[in-house]
Motif scaffolding. Structure first.
Motif, PDB file in Angstrom:
ATOM      1  N   THR A   1      10.584  -3.214   3.165  1.00  0.00           N
ATOM      2  CA  THR A   1      11.117  -1.976   3.736  1.00  0.00           C
ATOM      3  C   THR A   1      10.488  -1.780   5.111  1.00  0.00           C
TER       4      THR A   1
ATOM      5  N   GLU B   1       1.986   5.235   2.967  1.00  0.00           N
ATOM      6  CA  GLU B   1       3.142   4.432   2.542  1.00  0.00           C
ATOM      7  C   GLU B   1       2.754   3.039   2.075  1.00  0.00           C
TER       8      GLU B   1
ATOM      9  N   SER C   1       6.033  -3.566   2.717  1.00  0.00           N
ATOM     10  CA  SER C   1       6.223  -2.369   3.519  1.00  0.00           C
ATOM     11  C   SER C   1       5.672  -2.621   4.922  1.00  0.00           C
TER      12      SER C   1
END
Length: 168
Positions: free
Chosen positions: A32, A125, A4
């Motif tokens: 991501t 996140e 991430s």
């Protein structure tokens, strides 16, 4: 190594310079890419989005307030924040469109103190890396304006890759 990657952007040249690095890392690690715009909610003299309003009298800033003003924000400030949030949506959408299908992209627009919201979002996140641009200010400019990137670098618990704006 990276699953991430957070790419905070304000739509500036400095941020644009960092985008290729963010995408390259996301592609290389099959990560991501989180594209984040933070609408600074400090509309005071130290805020970069602050404008002087010599024509606004004190009486224009107090009095009848609707529910949206319970935070002390004037209608003008509320409208400005709405405009900035709309701008933020346009910025993150533009970045997502530029990235296309190269890597998975998630976008977010938040409000608050930029460096704090960047760090909070990275934590929420579970970002492994933050990639962001820097304007390369030095001396008095850096002291007076502050640097979101510098604050993130100094306080982040994860690696921060900074990319300086290319010389023109």
């Amino acid at each position: 190594m990276y699953e991430s990657i957070l790419f905070p952007t304000d739509g500036s040249e400095a941020a644009d310079a960092a985008l290729d690095h963010a995408v390259d890392h996301a592609r290389q690690y099959d990560a991501t890419l989180h594209v984040l715009f933070v609408a600074q909610d400090d509309l005071g003299p130290s805020g970069l989005i602050h404008e002087e309003h010599d024509d606004v009298e004190q009486s224009d800033m107090v009095g009848d307030h609707d529910e949206t003003q319970s935070s002390g924000m004037t209608n003008e400030d509320s409208e400005r924040m709405g405009f900035i949030a709309e701008h933020g949506e346009a910025v993150v959408s533009e970045v997502a469109d530029a990235v296309g299908d190269e890597v998975p992209v998630e976008t977010a627009v938040l409000s608050g103190a930029p460096y704090e919201r960047i760090l909070d979002y990275a934590d929420e996140e579970s970002a492994d890396l933050i990639v962001m641009g820097t304007h390369g200010r030095t001396g008095v400019d850096r002291y007076l304006l502050g640097s979101v990137t510098e604050k993130v670098v100094r306080t982040a618990d994860i690696p921060v890759l900074t990319v300086r704006t290319p010389e023109q």
